[in-house]
Design an enzyme around this catalytic site. Structure first.
Site, PDB file in Angstrom:
ATOM      1  N   HIS A 125     -32.423 -12.077 -26.555  1.00 43.63           N
ATOM      2  CA  HIS A 125     -32.513 -12.561 -25.183  1.00 43.63           C
ATOM      3  C   HIS A 125     -33.974 -12.755 -24.778  1.00 43.63           C
ATOM      4  O   HIS A 125     -34.884 -12.165 -25.381  1.00 43.63           O
ATOM      5  CB  HIS A 125     -31.847 -11.570 -24.228  1.00 43.63           C
ATOM      6  CG  HIS A 125     -30.465 -11.173 -24.635  1.00 43.63           C
ATOM      7  ND1 HIS A 125     -30.215 -10.095 -25.470  1.00 43.63           N
ATOM      8  CD2 HIS A 125     -29.256 -11.725 -24.356  1.00 43.63           C
ATOM      9  CE1 HIS A 125     -28.902  -9.998 -25.677  1.00 43.63           C
ATOM     10  NE2 HIS A 125     -28.305 -10.978 -25.014  1.00 43.63           N
ATOM     11  N   HIS A 140     -32.685  -4.780 -17.170  1.00 39.02           N
ATOM     12  CA  HIS A 140     -33.107  -4.915 -18.574  1.00 39.02           C
ATOM     13  C   HIS A 140     -33.220  -6.370 -18.997  1.00 39.02           C
ATOM     14  O   HIS A 140     -33.853  -6.666 -20.014  1.00 39.02           O
ATOM     15  CB  HIS A 140     -32.178  -4.128 -19.517  1.00 39.02           C
ATOM     16  CG  HIS A 140     -30.855  -4.774 -19.807  1.00 39.02           C
ATOM     17  ND1 HIS A 140     -30.139  -4.515 -20.949  1.00 39.02           N
ATOM     18  CD2 HIS A 140     -30.102  -5.651 -19.101  1.00 39.02           C
ATOM     19  CE1 HIS A 140     -29.004  -5.197 -20.949  1.00 39.02           C
ATOM     20  NE2 HIS A 140     -28.963  -5.892 -19.834  1.00 39.02           N
ATOM     21  N   ASP A 227     -36.000  -5.171 -29.654  1.00 36.90           N
ATOM     22  CA  ASP A 227     -34.644  -4.887 -29.193  1.00 36.90           C
ATOM     23  C   ASP A 227     -33.728  -5.011 -30.413  1.00 36.90           C
ATOM     24  O   ASP A 227     -33.734  -6.045 -31.092  1.00 36.90           O
ATOM     25  CB  ASP A 227     -34.261  -5.900 -28.111  1.00 36.90           C
ATOM     26  CG  ASP A 227     -32.937  -5.598 -27.437  1.00 36.90           C
ATOM     27  OD1 ASP A 227     -32.016  -5.109 -28.120  1.00 36.90           O
ATOM     28  OD2 ASP A 227     -32.804  -5.865 -26.234  1.00 36.90           O
ATOM     29  N   GLU A 272     -32.541  -0.286 -26.931  1.00 36.02           N
ATOM     30  CA  GLU A 272     -31.148  -0.743 -26.805  1.00 36.02           C
ATOM     31  C   GLU A 272     -30.222  -0.213 -27.892  1.00 36.02           C
ATOM     32  O   GLU A 272     -29.198  -0.823 -28.199  1.00 36.02           O
ATOM     33  CB  GLU A 272     -31.075  -2.279 -26.745  1.00 36.02           C
ATOM     34  CG  GLU A 272     -31.715  -2.888 -25.498  1.00 36.02           C
ATOM     35  CD  GLU A 272     -30.893  -2.729 -24.220  1.00 36.02           C
ATOM     36  OE1 GLU A 272     -29.784  -2.159 -24.282  1.00 36.02           O
ATOM     37  OE2 GLU A 272     -31.370  -3.176 -23.150  1.00 36.02           O
TER      38      GLU A 272
END
Length: 300
Positions: A125, A140, A227, A272
């Protein structure tokens, strides 16, 4: 690379909705992180965990549309102060998440001592949403935008200054899920992005070599924000927002190995990891293996 590493856990699960990511720091420690890095010749100082409000006591963000804004802000203020302290000691800050909202505090602490900081954002993302563009209100998904000085002032001004980083000093690697507002911001700010299309087409070696050359030309130091959902869910199942078609385990190792050889990374965070959604701590073990490659582990 600095031979002393300060490990900072941030059991933050307030930046998103799924429970369990607050156990990520414990899962990484359980996967043998300290032993692995000590075996590479590093001295490890485990600073413990930053205090984070539990979800049941946090505000719900109904008034601002940003979920748990006050509690997320407080946690990131504490984190930024701790990271700044570690940087002053000339140790490598290694931050364990928690959800990706903790990048707000990490970057605030590092940027206090690095005025021209580069960032590699290894993620499925963009995390470039704002209150106006976010479909969910989850912070987040806003942490990179906040660090660029875009967003709620209580977040952007952590540490007493904004922005923390410049858009031309950011490289996003592995993107494959971008909201319309994020795509617009990427175009407006000229942020360099290597989507999965570029990784497939160019190969990870070229992507990393281009990234390193690009950042070396314009930055003084580089922060890696990794992440685990940047990896394909087959390789890293224990994440809250998995997106199919991601970076493979081997490609991720190669990226870390190339960064290690380049010796440009001066701080890092791994975020994460959600043990509740994981398979026998597989994702935490992947995180430790990638850390090991980043810090110079080689087969021969």
């Amino acid at each position: 690379m600095m031979k002393e590493i300060s490990v900072i856990g941030v059991p933050m699960d307030l930046g998103q909705l799924r429970r369990g990511v607050d156990m990520g720091p414990s899962a990484i420690r359980y996967a043998g992180m300290s032993e692995r890095l000590e075996g590479l010749g590093f001295t490890i100082y485990d600073e413990g965990d930053i205090k984070v409000e539990i979800k049941e006591r946090a505000d719900n963000g109904a008034e601002t549309r940003l979920k748990n804004l006050e509690a997320v802000t407080k946690g990131n203020v504490r984190l930024s102060e701790k990271v700044e302290e570690v940087v002053r000691l000339n140790r490598f800050p290694l931050v364990l998440g928690g959800d990706h909202s903790i990048a707000i505090g990490t970057l605030a602490g590092i940027a206090k001592h690095n005025k021209n900081l580069g960032v590699i954002w290894f993620d499925a993302h963009g995390d470039l949403n704002t209150a106006d563009t976010s479909p969910s209100g989850n912070i987040h998904g806003m942490s990179l935008a906040v660090s660029l000085g875009i967003g709620d002032s209580s977040l952007t001004n952590i540490g007493g200054f904004a922005p923390k980083i410049k858009p031309e000093n950011v490289v996003i690697i592995g993107a494959r899920s971008l909201d319309p507002g994020e795509r617009k911001l990427i175009r407006e700010k000229g942020i360099r992005v290597y989507t999965m299309h570029e990784i497939d087409r160019l190969g990870m070696t070229r992507v990393m070599e281009e990234t390193i050359t690009y950042l070396k030309e314009r930055t003084d130091s580089v922060h890696l924000s990794l992440d685990l959902d940047g990896l394909d869910p087959d390789d890293a199942p224990g994440v809250g927002t998995p997106v199919v078609g991601g970076i493979s385990y081997r490609e991720s190792h190669l990226a870390m190995e190339i960064l290690s050889e380049a010796e440009i990374v001066t701080s890092a965070e791994f975020v994460e990891i959600n043990p509740i959604l994981d398979e026998r701590n597989k994702t935490a073990e992947v995180a430790v293996a990638l850390m090991s490659s980043l810090f110079g582990d080689k087969l021969l």
